[in-house]
Enzyme design. Structure first.
Site, PDB file in Angstrom:
ATOM      1  N   SER A 670      74.236  26.380 -43.310  1.00 21.12           N
ATOM      2  CA  SER A 670      73.079  27.282 -43.255  1.00 21.12           C
ATOM      3  C   SER A 670      72.155  27.120 -44.458  1.00 21.12           C
ATOM      4  CB  SER A 670      73.552  28.741 -43.168  1.00 21.12           C
ATOM      5  OG  SER A 670      74.254  29.091 -44.330  1.00 21.12           O
ATOM      6  N   LYS A 713      73.357  38.434 -44.386  1.00 17.98           N
ATOM      7  CA  LYS A 713      72.413  37.680 -45.221  1.00 17.98           C
ATOM      8  C   LYS A 713      71.152  38.503 -45.503  1.00 17.98           C
ATOM      9  CE  LYS A 713      73.982  33.147 -43.645  1.00 17.98           C
ATOM     10  NZ  LYS A 713      73.648  31.918 -42.893  1.00 17.98           N
TER      11      LYS A 713
END
EC number: 3.4.21.53
Length: 763
Positions: A670, A713
């Site tokens: 990611s 996140k």
């Protein structure tokens, strides 16, 4: 002759037979009275179907008997009793009248003598031998009847007497009556006595066997009772144990197969010597089978509003889980059966997965059983050990059922992702049958050796991650993600649940301790760093303990915790969050990462220096992250000329990519776009926005791929004070599902290609 006719139901009168019968039909009564008033002669024949109320000519047997009416006696309800004596065999030619009684033309048909004198003597002796054998087998055939029959010297007389005396059915008598030859009647009677003799012989043998078995059972019963008395006198406990097992078996709710198995084991135990090791094993097995809830079920709550109220009382938020539980209840209300799917709650530690299962059990009024699977590596822990092994015991699933005491508990399979495999067998494969709603109705435990119905058990599994769970097992479960809590959610959970819980745990009464909102929010922000609330609960517990000591030492009645005096109770702030950079810089960009305790921000740094084109990656990067870095650098090299990077730049310069906190391992797909932006910034010496964070994977052609853990996140970005977040376009629907509380104060830009990322990032 023209005679009145009486149709008999299921009765045949033979010549020479004296018998009486009751007559209730008007026509039959009229026929009997007509005969009595005339010459007393009457024709008696049987009707073919006894249920026919008004018989006609076709409903009667042609062959019958002409008899003499001896007596008529009137009975109540219009019934008369007629006494007749049969005289001659006759044939009904036709009925001449149907009213007021049946009248018919009758022709006498005596039996034809077709036996010669030599045969006659042989037939007489054969019949007498048959009579003797038959009388020995049929004790109801009296001795007087035998003597009377043996005195007959003529074949016709003996046959007629036998026809009357033998206990034959109506059909057999009618067949004998219709037989018009002496020889034919002889063979019919001989066959009847032989057949009846064989039946009686078999019947006697069966009765003897039954009697022998009953006598044996009676003998065993007496011996057992004697043994019980002897054992009681000796003070032997085995006999009382066996009696206790038998009483428990009689009360047990179970199928016949289970009861037969237990009864067989009890019988084996009773035959074993006292104190034997086999007896101990058998006793343990019997007790296990008797304690299992084979057909014992608990009543469940079907009130959906009550269940919703309980779930809201016990837990804040968790809307998806609560919605699924209420759907389960609704389906149960309409079908009356347990809902098919097995729930799997997945999320970081401390987010309430185990406690929600306990709350669901309370909401449904189900027994709650927790089976911890963390570290289980032996297949026998699930399926049980075979009884051939010393120390064998049932598996954890069956043990859980035994603890619950009912066949429909809520069973929590905790830490299902931490199951391990070794040479003892594949534990995950053993769980496949347990968690398959199509198969677990006949689950077989190696120890129990009988099919156990697990289809009525409500299974809930918990896991921190799905990565270690095999795909076939995951396919059998309905996965519900339990995500990280926002700081606001943590505040309400602490206020509504944790503070009161810790007060009671530490013996503090209401009013002794109060924590201000500012203090509680500071505890959450600066003293804990986690996805759940376990650490928060520990901090509150620490405050409660110090409060209890302060109340006791200083003789106070109340303690107030504020943001100003919080340091006194918890010490200096433990957590410092990385804030967004104040200045725009070259080669430094902030990425977003998912960890097992929630989200985090990663500051990625890239530096270039003159060299030979080497690429150096540091910061304990995993293989996946290294490959993302290589892909990002390759993409930047391919498009560098578009952004003013000389073609030979990467051949004459070394690139060093570093992610701080080098002692912490980092991996995951990611951070590709983040590293690519940092490399291009360093190569072009263009600054990157300071209030920017991004997440997404990159391909060699610059496409931005979706990522996971987006909620965690974005929470990390919010705590760091980030204003702009770049998210892959394919994650748009994940963002739309999040509450506005998480995305508040942030601009989220969806990107699908690196061109868009670079345009938003570089100044």
């Amino acid at each position: 002759m023209k005679l009145p006719v009486v149709a008999l139901r299921d009765m045949t009168v033979l010549p020479g037979m004296l018998m009486h019968f009751d007559v209730s039909r008007e026509k039959s009564i009229s026929a009997a009275e007509y005969a009595m008033n005339e010459d007393r002669q009457i024709f008696l024949t049987c009707q073919k179907d006894e249920n026919t109320e008004d018989p006609e000519e076709d409903d009667l047997f042609r062959t019958g008997t002409v008899g003499t009416v001896q007596q008529i006696m009137k009975l109540p309800d219009g019934i008369i009793r007629v006494l007749v004596k049969g005289k001659e065999r006759a044939i009904l030619k036709k009925l001449t009248a149907l009213e007021p009684c049946l009248m018919g033309e009758v022709e006498l048909m005596p039996c034809c003598r077709d036996v010669v004198e030599e045969e006659q003597e042989a037939m007489i002796r054969t019949l007498k031998d048959g009579i003797r054998e038959y009388a020995q087998l049929n004790r109801a055939f009296g001795e007087g009847a035998v003597k009377s029959l043996l005195t007959y010297q003529t074949l016709e007389g003996l046959i007629m007497e036998l026809m009357i005396r033998l206990p034959m059915s109506n059909d057999q008598r009618q067949a004998l009556l219709e037989q018009d030859s002496t020889c034919g009647r002889f063979y019919m009677l001989s066959g009847f006595m032989q057949t009846e003799g064989e039946i009686l012989q078999l019947r006697r043998e069966i009765q003897d066997r039954v009697k022998e078995r009953v006598d044996q059972n009676q003998k065993e019963y007496v011996l057992r009772e004697q043994m019980k008395v002897i054992h009681e006198e000796l003070g032997d406990d085995d006999a009382s144990d066996i009696r206790h097992y038998e009483e428990a078996l009689d009360k047990l709710k179970a199928g016949q197969e289970v009861k037969d198995k237990i009864r067989k084991e009890i019988h084996r135990l009773s035959a074993m010597p006292n104190g034997s090791q086999e007896g101990t094993v058998s006793r343990t097995y019997i007790e296990t089978l008797l304690e299992l809830p084979w057909q014992k079920l608990s009543r469940e709550n079907r009130d959906i509003k009550k269940a919703e109220k309980i779930l809201n009382e016990d837990h804040y938020g968790m809307e998806k889980i609560k919605e699924r539980i209420l759907e389960y209840l609704a389906v149960r209300h309409f079908t009356g059966e347990a809902g098919g799917s097995i729930l799997c709650l997945v999320g970081p530690p401390g987010t309430g997965k185990t406690s929600i299962a306990r709350s669901v059990a309370r909401a449904l009024d189900k027994k709650y059983v927790r089976v911890c699977l963390g570290g289980v590596h032996d297949e026998a822990e699930i399926r049980g050990h075979r009884r051939t092994y010393i120390g064998a015991m049932p598996g954890r699933i069956v043990t859980g059922l035994k603890q619950a005491g009912v066949g429909n508990p809520l069973m929590l399979l905790d830490e299902v992702d931490k199951v391990s495999n070794d040479y003892h067998g594949d534990t995950f494969s053993a769980l496949l049958e347990v968690l398959d709603s199509e198969q677990n109705s006949h689950f077989r435990d190696h120890y129990v050796e009988l099919p156990i119905d697990l289809s009525r058990v409500f299974f809930i599994a918990t896991a921190n991650t799905l990565d270690t769970i095999p795909r076939p097992l995951l396919d059998r479960m309905e996965v519900i993600e339990v995500g990280s809590y926002t700081e606001n959610e943590k505040y309400y959970i602490a206020e509504d649940y944790l503070l009161e819980k810790q007060r009671k745990k530490n013996g503090l009464k209401e009013g002794m301790l109060s924590i201000s909102e500012a203090a509680m929010r500071k505890i959450i922000h600066n003293y804990t760093r986690e996805a759940g609330v376990r650490g928060l609960e520990r901090r509150i517990g620490e405050i409660c303990r110090k409060t209890a000591r302060e109340l006791l030492e200083q003789n106070r009645t109340q303690v107030k915790i504020t943001a100003g005096n919080l340091v006194k109770y918890l010490g200096k702030e433990k957590i410092q969050f990385d804030a967004a950079n104040e200045d725009d810089q070259v080669g430094i960009v902030r990425g977003l990462a998912w960890t097992s305790v929630g989200g985090d921000t990663l500051e990625i740094e890239v530096n270039t220096m003159p060299g030979e084109g080497k690429i150096q990656l540091t910061g304990q990067l995993g293989d996946v992250m290294k490959e993302s870095a290589q892909a990002g650098i390759s993409y930047i090299r391919s498009v560098g000329s578009e952004y003013g990077v000389p073609e030979d730049y990467f051949e004459k310069h070394d690139v060093h990519l570093h992610i701080p906190e080098g002692a912490v391992p980092k991996d995951g797909p990611s951070a590709g776009i983040t590293m690519a932006v940092a490399v291009l910034s360093a190569a072009t010496n263009r600054k990157i926005r300071a209030d920017l964070a991004m997440t997404g994977e990159i391909t060699l052609r610059g496409r931005v791929l979706p990522i996971g853990g987006l909620k965690e996140k974005l929470l990390a970005a919010q705590m760091a004070g980030i204003h702009l977040v770049l998210v892959p376009e394919k994650n748009r629907r994940d963002v739309e599902e999040l509450s506005s509380e998480i995305t508040k104060g942030m601009e989220i830009v969806f990107v699908s290609h690196m061109d868009e990322v670079l345009k938003r990032s570089l100044l």
